[in-house]
Design a protein around this motif. Structure first.
Motif, PDB file in Angstrom:
ATOM      1  N   ALA A 251       0.835  -1.203   0.000  1.00  0.00           N
ATOM      2  CA  ALA A 251       0.000   0.000   0.000  1.00  0.00           C
ATOM      3  C   ALA A 251       0.868   1.252   0.000  1.00  0.00           C
ATOM      4  O   ALA A 251       1.940   1.276   0.607  1.00  0.00           O
ATOM      5  CB  ALA A 251      -0.917   0.002   1.224  1.00  0.00           C
ATOM      6  N   MET A 252       0.384   2.285  -0.687  1.00  0.00           N
ATOM      7  CA  MET A 252       1.073   3.572  -0.734  1.00  0.00           C
ATOM      8  C   MET A 252       0.048   4.683  -0.599  1.00  0.00           C
ATOM      9  O   MET A 252      -1.115   4.500  -0.943  1.00  0.00           O
ATOM     10  CB  MET A 252       1.817   3.745  -2.065  1.00  0.00           C
ATOM     11  CG  MET A 252       2.983   2.816  -2.253  1.00  0.00           C
ATOM     12  SD  MET A 252       3.970   3.254  -3.710  1.00  0.00           S
ATOM     13  CE  MET A 252       3.004   2.523  -5.015  1.00  0.00           C
ATOM     14  N   ASP A 253       0.524   5.850  -0.173  1.00  0.00           N
ATOM     15  CA  ASP A 253      -0.364   7.015  -0.150  1.00  0.00           C
ATOM     16  C   ASP A 253      -0.263   7.741  -1.493  1.00  0.00           C
ATOM     17  O   ASP A 253       0.527   7.363  -2.360  1.00  0.00           O
ATOM     18  CB  ASP A 253      -0.039   7.938   1.027  1.00  0.00           C
ATOM     19  CG  ASP A 253       1.356   8.538   0.951  1.00  0.00           C
ATOM     20  OD1 ASP A 253       1.988   8.547  -0.126  1.00  0.00           O
ATOM     21  OD2 ASP A 253       1.838   9.034   1.990  1.00  0.00           O
ATOM     22  N   THR A 254      -1.065   8.773  -1.660  1.00  0.00           N
ATOM     23  CA  THR A 254      -1.141   9.478  -2.941  1.00  0.00           C
ATOM     24  C   THR A 254       0.219   9.976  -3.412  1.00  0.00           C
ATOM     25  O   THR A 254       0.598   9.770  -4.568  1.00  0.00           O
ATOM     26  CB  THR A 254      -2.127  10.658  -2.846  1.00  0.00           C
ATOM     27  OG1 THR A 254      -3.380  10.172  -2.392  1.00  0.00           O
ATOM     28  CG2 THR A 254      -2.298  11.343  -4.189  1.00  0.00           C
ATOM     29  N   GLY A 255       0.958  10.634  -2.524  1.00  0.00           N
ATOM     30  CA  GLY A 255       2.261  11.188  -2.901  1.00  0.00           C
ATOM     31  C   GLY A 255       3.222  10.124  -3.390  1.00  0.00           C
ATOM     32  O   GLY A 255       3.936  10.323  -4.381  1.00  0.00           O
ATOM     33  N   ASN A 256       3.241   8.981  -2.711  1.00  0.00           N
ATOM     34  CA  ASN A 256       4.139   7.906  -3.118  1.00  0.00           C
ATOM     35  C   ASN A 256       3.687   7.254  -4.427  1.00  0.00           C
ATOM     36  O   ASN A 256       4.519   6.851  -5.232  1.00  0.00           O
ATOM     37  CB  ASN A 256       4.270   6.862  -2.007  1.00  0.00           C
ATOM     38  CG  ASN A 256       5.152   7.364  -0.884  1.00  0.00           C
ATOM     39  OD1 ASN A 256       6.170   7.995  -1.120  1.00  0.00           O
ATOM     40  ND2 ASN A 256       4.748   7.106   0.338  1.00  0.00           N
ATOM     41  N   ILE A 257       2.374   7.148  -4.642  1.00  0.00           N
ATOM     42  CA  ILE A 257       1.883   6.613  -5.918  1.00  0.00           C
ATOM     43  C   ILE A 257       2.316   7.523  -7.056  1.00  0.00           C
ATOM     44  O   ILE A 257       2.864   7.066  -8.067  1.00  0.00           O
ATOM     45  CB  ILE A 257       0.341   6.465  -5.902  1.00  0.00           C
ATOM     46  CG1 ILE A 257      -0.083   5.393  -4.902  1.00  0.00           C
ATOM     47  CG2 ILE A 257      -0.183   6.149  -7.311  1.00  0.00           C
ATOM     48  CD1 ILE A 257      -1.579   5.354  -4.618  1.00  0.00           C
TER      49      ILE A 257
END
Length: 148
Positions: free
Chosen positions: A130-136
């Motif tokens: 799983a990643m957050d928006t910034g990392n995606i």
């Protein structure tokens, strides 16, 4: 004027030709008249998945997930937010690996969530977890730039 890009409609799966410079002008499908970009991940399965990956001239970002997966549910709102920022440069889709086990197996998905980035019909990058928006967004940007 540039060569038109092939964009697969997220509603009826018709392949549309859209000039690259008009992608940001909310293009609509020539067959069903619906918007070609919704700002939301498109749920795909089977033949629809193949058509979007193989016929789109823009990269396709895929979230392989399952409804029973806690990290998948945690990542879902971040993925939706990333979709709003990535379209129309990319098609952002989701594949439920529980309902579409053959797609998960065909692509060797061993853990979920897993993001996969396709360009010109081929997988060019993969990232489990799983990643957050910034990392995606950062991951997509890094992988679209190609080798350095």
């Amino acid at each position: 004027m540039t060569t038109p890009l092939h964009i697969v409609c997220p509603h009826c799966d018709a392949v549309n030709r859209v000039p690259q410079e008009r992608l940001g002008e909310a293009p609509t499908c020539g067959k069903c008249q619906a918007s070609l970009f919704t700002g939301q991940p498109v749920d795909l399965s089977g033949a629809r998945f193949l058509k979007h990956v193989e016929r789109s001239d823009i990269p396709v970002l895929v979230d392989f997930w399952a409804p029973w997966c806690g990290p998948c549910r945690t990542m879902a709102p971040f993925y939706a937010q990333a979709a709003r920022q990535l379209e129309p440069r990319l098609r952002v889709v989701k594949v439920d690996t529980e309902a579409n086990q053959e797609l998960g197996a065909r692509h060797g998905i061993r853990s979920i969530p897993t993001l996969a980035l396709f360009s010109n019909g081929r997988e060019v990058a993969r990232q489990p977890g799983a990643m957050d928006t910034g990392n995606i967004l950062a991951w997509v940007q890094r992988n679209l730039q190609g080798p350095r």
